[in-house]
Design an enzyme around this catalytic site. Structure first.
Site, PDB file in Angstrom:
ATOM      1  N   VAL A   1      51.827  70.029  76.016  1.00  0.00           N
ATOM      2  CA  VAL A   1      52.388  69.188  75.432  1.00  0.00           C
ATOM      3  C   VAL A   1      52.310  67.935  75.733  1.00  0.00           C
ATOM      4  CG1 VAL A   1      53.689  68.950  73.569  1.00  0.00           C
ATOM      5  CG2 VAL A   1      53.255  71.411  74.740  1.00  0.00           C
TER       6      VAL A   1
ATOM      7  N   GLY B   1      52.662  68.094  81.129  1.00  0.00           N
ATOM      8  CA  GLY B   1      51.351  69.587  80.773  1.00  0.00           C
ATOM      9  C   GLY B   1      50.483  69.829  79.491  1.00  0.00           C
TER      10      GLY B   1
ATOM     11  N   GLY C   1      56.825  64.937  82.055  1.00  0.00           N
ATOM     12  CA  GLY C   1      56.660  66.494  81.945  1.00  0.00           C
ATOM     13  C   GLY C   1      54.763  66.034  81.918  1.00  0.00           C
TER      14      GLY C   1
ATOM     15  N   LYS D   1      61.835  87.496  69.068  1.00  0.00           N
ATOM     16  CA  LYS D   1      61.621  86.873  70.496  1.00  0.00           C
ATOM     17  C   LYS D   1      61.268  88.358  71.122  1.00  0.00           C
ATOM     18  CE  LYS D   1      60.296  82.709  72.810  1.00  0.00           C
ATOM     19  NZ  LYS D   1      59.572  81.579  72.471  1.00  0.00           N
TER      20      LYS D   1
ATOM     21  N   TYR E   1      50.572  65.976  77.973  1.00  0.00           N
ATOM     22  CA  TYR E   1      49.064  65.194  77.819  1.00  0.00           C
ATOM     23  C   TYR E   1      49.289  64.831  77.225  1.00  0.00           C
ATOM     24  CZ  TYR E   1      44.505  64.365  78.759  1.00  0.00           C
ATOM     25  OH  TYR E   1      43.255  63.717  79.180  1.00  0.00           O
TER      26      TYR E   1
END
Ligand code: NAD
Length: 368
Positions: free
Chosen positions: A183, A181, A179, A80, A185
């Site tokens: 994903v 957003g 949530g 990361k 949706y």
């Protein structure tokens, strides 16, 4: 922080600090484990309050990527990167400087999108290095990973239904999606296409309206845990499974895309104790990672779909192990990931060739 003792405890291989004052770049790349392959993980830009906070974040996130790739059967390690800075200060020079540094790692780390970075950022990075995924489809990229993450979550939900109720019919149960957003949706869309009953919530009214237009029912943000739905689908922030929310939950399954859903391991134990089936977050939300992984071999959407549909079996194996070993599912997922790294580590260790070489060395030298 005693850096080396922390790396020792968390198991990291390498941590690199990049500094380029001209573009304002201050970045940290953490490579957790490369036993299975190059360390792939997103680049996050965040106004960390101090360097310690950035370092803690990148160490934790890179370790999570190792587990996600391993449990998903990918030939990738975990890494990361974070850029310390205000996302409003994003610039072409900043990302291209980052790209040059990534190139200098020679492929040990491959970057991708994360919080506050997007396809445009990946395009800038791509100008300087090949070790980047999530570039634009015109450059052979895979584009937005979110629909694939959503598809993977749907497959994971089906595996949960199979385990809990002995069927995979999405329509037969109800859902609460937190949530809406990128994903969330798409998950609501899948569920409504199957004609399922769906409760939704979000901080943004327009996102709620979009889902209500699909036939979902809106509830207030603080009501989502107590909704009378069989499956709670967390797709907002991490740590939403905590002492307070567990007391309110009426669901029988927790299966969503959010990272780090369990506030603590004890919360995973508590879900287990209450008989709530938990789909381990890094296993069920790996669809996006699977999708970008295919970009490294030449992107192919059909292969991506096939791989993401495999999340159904990955979850099924985790549940079977949890049942066999009588352990919570989050621990079973860790065992699967750690077991694969350990087993393949033994195959890949260079020492595996050495006994054979030694065996034949005498003959090659004419000595018996
Ligand atoms: P996003 O930022 O597009 O959407 C998150 C949504 O959650 C936003 O609409 C936001 O308003 C809403 N939200 C925030 N706090 C909330 C709260 N307290 N109550 C209700 N709604 C709240 O993010 P995303 O890309 O859809 O990702 C969702 C989650 O899935 C994140 O945890 C992310 O780390 C994880 N994830 C995403 C992907 C991906 O492919 N995008 C892959 C793996 C994991």
């Amino acid at each position: 922080m005693e850096l080396f003792s922390t790396l020792d405890t968390m198991g990291h291989e390498q941590v690199v600090f990049f500094h380029h004052p001209e573009s304002g770049l201050k970045a940290i790349v953490a490579i957790h484990n490369t036993v299975l392959g190059p360390a792939l993980g997103g680049l996050r830009m965040w106004p960390y309050r101090n360097e310690q906070e950035a370092l803690t974040d990148v160490l934790r996130l890179s370790r999570g990527m190792t587990y996600k790739a391993a449990v998903s059967g990918l030939n990738l390690g975990g890494g990361k990167a974070v850029i310390i800075g205000d996302p409003a200060q994003k610039s072409e020079a900043l990302f291209r400087a980052f790209g040059r540094f990534v190139q200098s790692l020679g492929g040990r780390y491959v970057t991708a999108e994360d919080v506050n970075t997007d396809v445009q950022a990946m395009e800038y990075i791509f100008q300087e290095t090949d070790y980047v995924t999530g570039v634009h489809p015109v450059h052979g990229g895979s584009g937005d990973p979110s629909p694939f993450t959503a598809l993977g979550v749907i497959q994971g939900i089906k595996a949960c239904l199979q385990r809990r109720y002995g069927h995979t019919d999405l329509k037969k149960v109800s859902y609460s999606v937190q949530g809406l957003g990128h994903v969330g949706y798409h998950i609501v869309k899948h569920l409504r296409d199957a004609d399922a009953k769906v409760f939704v919530t979000d901080m943004h009214q327009e996102r709620i309206d979009q889902c209500v237009a699909l036939g979902a029912e809106a509830v207030k943000m603080d009501e989502i845990y107590g909704v009378n739905a069989k499956v709670y689908v967390p797709c907002a922030l991490g740590a939403t499974i905590n002492e307070k929310s567990i007391a309110q939950l009426r669901c029988e399954i927790v299966a969503g895309s959010a990272n780090n859903q369990l506030a603590t391991d004890a919360c995973g134990d508590e879900l287990h104790g209450k008989g709530i089936l938990y789909a381990p977050d890094y296993a069920i939300n790996a669809g996006g990672l699977m999708n970008v992984s295919i970009e490294l071999q030449g992107y192919n959407r059909e292969r991506a779909n096939r791989m993401v549909n495999g999340i159904y079996d990955i979850m099924g194996n985790i549940f079977a192990l949890a049942e066999r070993e009588k352990i919570p599912t989050y621990k079973a997922a860790d065992h699967v990931a750690e077991g694969r790294i350990a087993a393949l580590g033994k195959v890949k260790l260079p020492t595996i060739n050495q006994p054979y070489e030694r065996h034949f060395a005498g003959r090659r030298n004419g000595k018996h």
